[in-house]
Motif scaffolding. Structure first.
Motif, PDB file in Angstrom:
ATOM      1  N   UNK A 161       0.888  -1.143   0.003  1.00 42.17           N
ATOM      2  CA  UNK A 161       0.084   0.096   0.039  1.00 42.17           C
ATOM      3  C   UNK A 161       0.778   1.320  -0.123  1.00 42.17           C
ATOM      4  N   UNK A 162       1.674   1.300   0.989  1.00 43.57           N
ATOM      5  CA  UNK A 162       2.595   2.238   1.140  1.00 43.57           C
ATOM      6  C   UNK A 162       3.492   2.825  -0.159  1.00 43.57           C
ATOM      7  N   UNK A 163       4.101   1.374  -0.930  1.00 48.13           N
ATOM      8  CA  UNK A 163       4.889   1.783  -1.990  1.00 48.13           C
ATOM      9  C   UNK A 163       4.157   2.372  -3.280  1.00 48.13           C
ATOM     10  N   UNK A 164       2.724   1.739  -3.453  1.00 51.49           N
ATOM     11  CA  UNK A 164       1.999   2.375  -4.426  1.00 51.49           C
ATOM     12  C   UNK A 164       1.592   3.958  -4.057  1.00 51.49           C
ATOM     13  N   UNK A 165       1.227   4.362  -2.962  1.00 53.54           N
ATOM     14  CA  UNK A 165       0.957   5.638  -2.550  1.00 53.54           C
ATOM     15  C   UNK A 165       2.117   6.423  -2.901  1.00 53.54           C
ATOM     16  N   UNK A 166       3.200   5.957  -2.669  1.00 46.91           N
ATOM     17  CA  UNK A 166       4.352   6.751  -2.808  1.00 46.91           C
ATOM     18  C   UNK A 166       4.806   6.817  -4.448  1.00 46.91           C
ATOM     19  N   UNK A 167       4.415   5.697  -5.233  1.00 50.32           N
ATOM     20  CA  UNK A 167       4.274   6.115  -6.673  1.00 50.32           C
ATOM     21  C   UNK A 167       3.538   6.847  -7.090  1.00 50.32           C
ATOM     22  N   UNK A 168       2.230   7.053  -6.660  1.00 45.53           N
ATOM     23  CA  UNK A 168       0.972   7.999  -6.957  1.00 45.53           C
ATOM     24  C   UNK A 168       1.536   9.430  -6.602  1.00 45.53           C
ATOM     25  N   UNK A 169       2.144   9.656  -5.403  1.00 45.95           N
ATOM     26  CA  UNK A 169       2.450  10.893  -5.096  1.00 45.95           C
ATOM     27  C   UNK A 169       3.423  11.528  -5.915  1.00 45.95           C
ATOM     28  N   UNK A 170       4.474  10.482  -6.481  1.00 45.91           N
ATOM     29  CA  UNK A 170       5.245  11.045  -7.423  1.00 45.91           C
ATOM     30  C   UNK A 170       4.812  11.210  -8.827  1.00 45.91           C
ATOM     31  N   UNK A 171       3.701  11.252  -9.109  1.00 44.57           N
ATOM     32  CA  UNK A 171       3.043  11.427 -10.474  1.00 44.57           C
ATOM     33  C   UNK A 171       3.387  10.290 -11.407  1.00 44.57           C
ATOM     34  N   UNK A 172       3.826   9.280 -10.791  1.00 43.17           N
ATOM     35  CA  UNK A 172       4.092   8.178 -11.865  1.00 43.17           C
ATOM     36  C   UNK A 172       2.887   7.913 -12.610  1.00 43.17           C
ATOM     37  N   UNK A 173       2.998   7.743 -14.010  1.00 43.28           N
ATOM     38  CA  UNK A 173       1.892   7.003 -14.541  1.00 43.28           C
ATOM     39  C   UNK A 173       2.141   5.787 -15.063  1.00 43.28           C
ATOM     40  N   UNK A 174       1.347   4.623 -15.026  1.00 44.22           N
ATOM     41  CA  UNK A 174       1.635   3.245 -15.621  1.00 44.22           C
ATOM     42  C   UNK A 174       0.466   2.663 -15.796  1.00 44.22           C
ATOM     43  N   UNK A 175       0.574   1.636 -16.446  1.00 45.64           N
ATOM     44  CA  UNK A 175      -0.609   0.703 -16.735  1.00 45.64           C
ATOM     45  C   UNK A 175      -0.580  -0.641 -16.168  1.00 45.64           C
ATOM     46  N   UNK A 176       0.694  -0.789 -15.841  1.00 52.47           N
ATOM     47  CA  UNK A 176       1.283  -2.365 -15.268  1.00 52.47           C
ATOM     48  C   UNK A 176       2.011  -2.055 -14.180  1.00 52.47           C
ATOM     49  N   UNK A 177       1.791  -2.807 -12.893  1.00 54.19           N
ATOM     50  CA  UNK A 177       2.555  -2.999 -11.862  1.00 54.19           C
ATOM     51  C   UNK A 177       3.087  -4.227 -11.534  1.00 54.19           C
ATOM     52  N   UNK A 178       4.458  -4.340 -11.436  1.00 52.23           N
ATOM     53  CA  UNK A 178       5.031  -5.629 -11.094  1.00 52.23           C
ATOM     54  C   UNK A 178       5.457  -5.658  -9.523  1.00 52.23           C
ATOM     55  N   UNK A 179       4.967  -6.663  -8.655  1.00 49.56           N
ATOM     56  CA  UNK A 179       4.978  -6.419  -7.241  1.00 49.56           C
ATOM     57  C   UNK A 179       5.853  -7.578  -7.035  1.00 49.56           C
ATOM     58  N   UNK A 180       6.673  -7.319  -6.035  1.00 44.69           N
ATOM     59  CA  UNK A 180       7.658  -8.214  -5.481  1.00 44.69           C
ATOM     60  C   UNK A 180       6.985  -9.757  -4.997  1.00 44.69           C
ATOM     61  N   UNK A 181       5.995  -9.507  -4.477  1.00 40.34           N
ATOM     62  CA  UNK A 181       5.364 -10.682  -3.827  1.00 40.34           C
ATOM     63  C   UNK A 181       3.780 -10.536  -3.841  1.00 40.34           C
ATOM     64  N   UNK A 182       3.139 -11.559  -3.540  1.00 37.88           N
ATOM     65  CA  UNK A 182       1.561 -11.523  -3.500  1.00 37.88           C
ATOM     66  C   UNK A 182       0.757 -10.401  -2.686  1.00 37.88           C
ATOM     67  N   UNK A 183       1.394 -10.614  -1.365  1.00 34.74           N
ATOM     68  CA  UNK A 183       1.002  -9.720  -0.389  1.00 34.74           C
ATOM     69  C   UNK A 183       1.318  -8.246  -0.668  1.00 34.74           C
ATOM     70  N   UNK A 184       2.307  -7.806  -1.250  1.00 32.75           N
ATOM     71  CA  UNK A 184       2.390  -6.567  -1.730  1.00 32.75           C
ATOM     72  C   UNK A 184       1.482  -6.183  -3.006  1.00 32.75           C
ATOM     73  N   UNK A 185       1.376  -7.199  -3.611  1.00 35.81           N
ATOM     74  CA  UNK A 185       0.440  -6.965  -4.835  1.00 35.81           C
ATOM     75  C   UNK A 185      -1.097  -6.600  -4.268  1.00 35.81           C
ATOM     76  N   UNK A 186      -1.348  -7.319  -3.325  1.00 29.74           N
ATOM     77  CA  UNK A 186      -2.857  -7.211  -2.851  1.00 29.74           C
ATOM     78  C   UNK A 186      -2.956  -5.783  -2.306  1.00 29.74           C
ATOM     79  N   UNK A 187      -1.828  -5.503  -1.450  1.00 26.30           N
ATOM     80  CA  UNK A 187      -1.759  -4.109  -0.778  1.00 26.30           C
ATOM     81  C   UNK A 187      -1.700  -3.064  -1.856  1.00 26.30           C
ATOM     82  N   UNK A 188      -1.225  -3.131  -2.912  1.00 27.83           N
ATOM     83  CA  UNK A 188      -1.220  -2.495  -4.037  1.00 27.83           C
ATOM     84  C   UNK A 188      -2.497  -2.099  -4.466  1.00 27.83           C
TER      85      UNK A 188
END
Lengths: 354, 354
Positions: free
Chosen positions: A225-252
DNA sequence: ACAAAAAATGTAAACGGTTACATTTTTTTT
DNA sequence: AAAAAAAATGTAACCGTTTACATTTTTTGT
């Protein structure tokens, strides 16, 4: 608690005879055996395996070190080790290490002190050099999820780089071109390798992943969750996200939806590990299957064999020490929003993957 | 592997002196201690705790029996036991029992044979009488999640009946009036008690749950799916479903949505346990929180104390052996469809619950 | 029924520690 | 510097098994 001496005295035989009864030695008369057995039962006798271990030099114990047993990934690892243990009339001695190399070293020492027949390590903090020392001194130690060339014989691991490549190739096949990644901040190889594989595959299509497009966090739901929020805060735009593991993916996914994005319609998310969580979450996660139970079994078997110097049971030609992740397509990844019309995945195809 | 004798010989002292160094006995001259320590290091000496256990009669080991360590509920149980173990410089010896009373008895025997300081049991098949026998003979055994009056002192358990009541009261408060339930088919008390509590609360409102409205299955996701399908096949209509545990609830939601029902709009679903899965699933599960880690810790402490006959650390007046489940309202339950306008839950209230 | 062979049982040492008690060495006191 | 006290170290028994080897008992063959 009754001892062999108590049984011997009560049954009016020597302790050697009792021992023979315990160990099913057939050099004892039926009548004697029955008598001794009945005395054992009456006294509630249970053999003391610690004493036995002293004299036989075998403990029928497999040691396991993991960071956290309540994490389903490690719980699966434990299950694999346990299944091999029971096949060998052994038990698993569990040690959790608390996020520090000291604590990991302590855990290992305590397993050595218990003279486990085999020891399986999943260490996230201990340096390669420390593991090399240990393995060279105690050959029945097997290291899981790390590839250390000096002790390659005792390492069983996943090809993380390949995993990253497969993830990227999958997303590329779905016409994605703007990516981001959230990785574990732990000081281990895995995230680096997964990311490097991912980048390699992008490179081939002349695409890149800049430093700003990668954010690190704890490898759990909150970290995602935190990592994605940080991405969004930095105005990153993307259509695909690669997460380290499933738990992070679900948080994302949680954080993305919170921020108004739809997964997978707006953003595709791919996880790693394929713990059963991936199957329970909505949308079901596309992820890379980590054959953790198979790896655990292999490691346990290897440790036992190293201990007894019997390599017979392990056919080296069949199982390499390097395992391969497998892409499991579920529902969290689809064609890039602006690309060709979405070709929906067939549910039965997905099921077949599992 | 080097022994105390090797160290003594190499250091030119008696084994007693080496033993004193190992055990931090201060009756050793600094010079001697340093010398011995350096020899120990050079030889890579590790004390043999099995031998030590023989002479001290303490193994620094806590035994744990669970059906399946990869189930997150039991993984949490293990975590609780492990945390108490490390507080006492001990380790956890893990035994999984495979769905039969024989296998459970075998697991217990093997822990007794290892002379664990304490033993914690989560048994789903063994009869009360067998557990009574064991506890009466070996007082350091603690039974979790069962309430057996004859050995009440050694049982730590959840008030399952209360859980059922709370579930029913919650659904009643949401104006539901047509219910169904899916329960575990295992031959233990839990499902019976949960159901009985549920029925008791319905009774008070002159509502009932017929036999056709309850279906049994394996206490996992698949069991939940199958149970719901069986309910639907039998033309049962209901707006609220009480599941034995979270895994079944999640399976149920899957099957309901497959069949065209929306959760929670058409049908509210309430789970049990509040394993972290409940939090990850969509919709997030309303469920009854099972303080499994607290129970595990209490059980472990109790076992250790029974072993050493010191009850000091455990203040009986503070913690009863019976724990209470707590309702956690999340997103899988809402007002009954035909009832008063839906009063949506406030997300921040939900978070505060956790 | 007796000797020889085979089977059953017993004796005692080992496994690797801990620890009470005995002995030796060091320190303190006079 | 010698005696007494204190500290350090050593000796040996014990913890509960297994197992090689010795001894006793039973079975077999004649």
């Amino acid at each position: 608690m009754a001892t062999i001496k108590d049984v011997a005295r009560e049954a009016k035989v020597s302790i050697a005879t009792v021992s023979r009864v315990i160990n099913q030695d057939d050099k004892v008369r039926d009548k004697t055996r029955e008598h001794v057995l009945s005395v054992m039962k009456a006294l509630g006798y249970q053999v003391n395996v610690n004493a036995r271990a002293l004299s036989t030099q075998k403990t029928a114990t497999l040691g396991l070190v993991v960071p956290d047993i309540s994490d389903p990934f490690f719980a699966c690892l434990a299950k694999g080790v346990d299944s091999i243990a029971r096949q060998h009339q052994s038990q698993v001695l569990l040690c959790t290490a608390q996020n520090s190399s000291d604590s990991e070293q302590q855990a290992i020492d305590s397993l050595l002190q218990r003279r486990c027949d085999g020891i399986i390590l999943y260490c996230t903090h201990l340096a390669d050099s420390a593991l090399i020392d240990i393995v060279q001194r105690y050959s029945n130690v097997v290291v899981v999820a790390r590839n250390i060339p000096e002790i390659a014989e005792n390492c069983i691991y996943l090809d993380d780089e390949l995993g990253g490549q497969l993830a990227a190739e999958h997303l590329l096949a779905l016409s994605h071109s703007r990516f981001a990644s959230i990785m574990s901040e732990l000081p281990i190889q895995d995230p680096k390798l997964r990311l490097s594989g991912f980048k390699t595959a992008l490179d081939k299509q002349a695409l890149t992943l800049t430093e700003e497009q990668v954010v690190y966090g704890t490898p759990d739901q909150l970290g995602g969750e935190q990592a994605v929020n940080s991405l969004l805060k930095n105005q990153q735009t993307f259509t695909a996200l690669f997460a380290y593991n499933d738990a992070m993916a679900i948080g994302a996914i949680s954080a993305l939806e919170e921020a108004g994005f739809k997964v997978p319609d707006d953003i595709s998310v791919i996880g790693f590990d394929d713990i059963y969580l991936a199957h329970y979450s909505r949308p079901k996660l596309t992820t890379l299957h980590y054959p953790v139970e198979a790896i655990a079994k292999h490691a346990a078997l290897l440790a036992i064999n190293k201990h007894s110097n019997k390599y017979s049971q392990l056919d080296k030609t069949v199982h390499s020490h390097r395992y391969q992740p497998i892409l499991v397509e579920r529902q969290s990844t689809v064609f890039a929003p602006t690309a060709a019309p979405k070709q929906s995945l067939n549910e039965s195809q997905i099921e077949r993957q599992n």
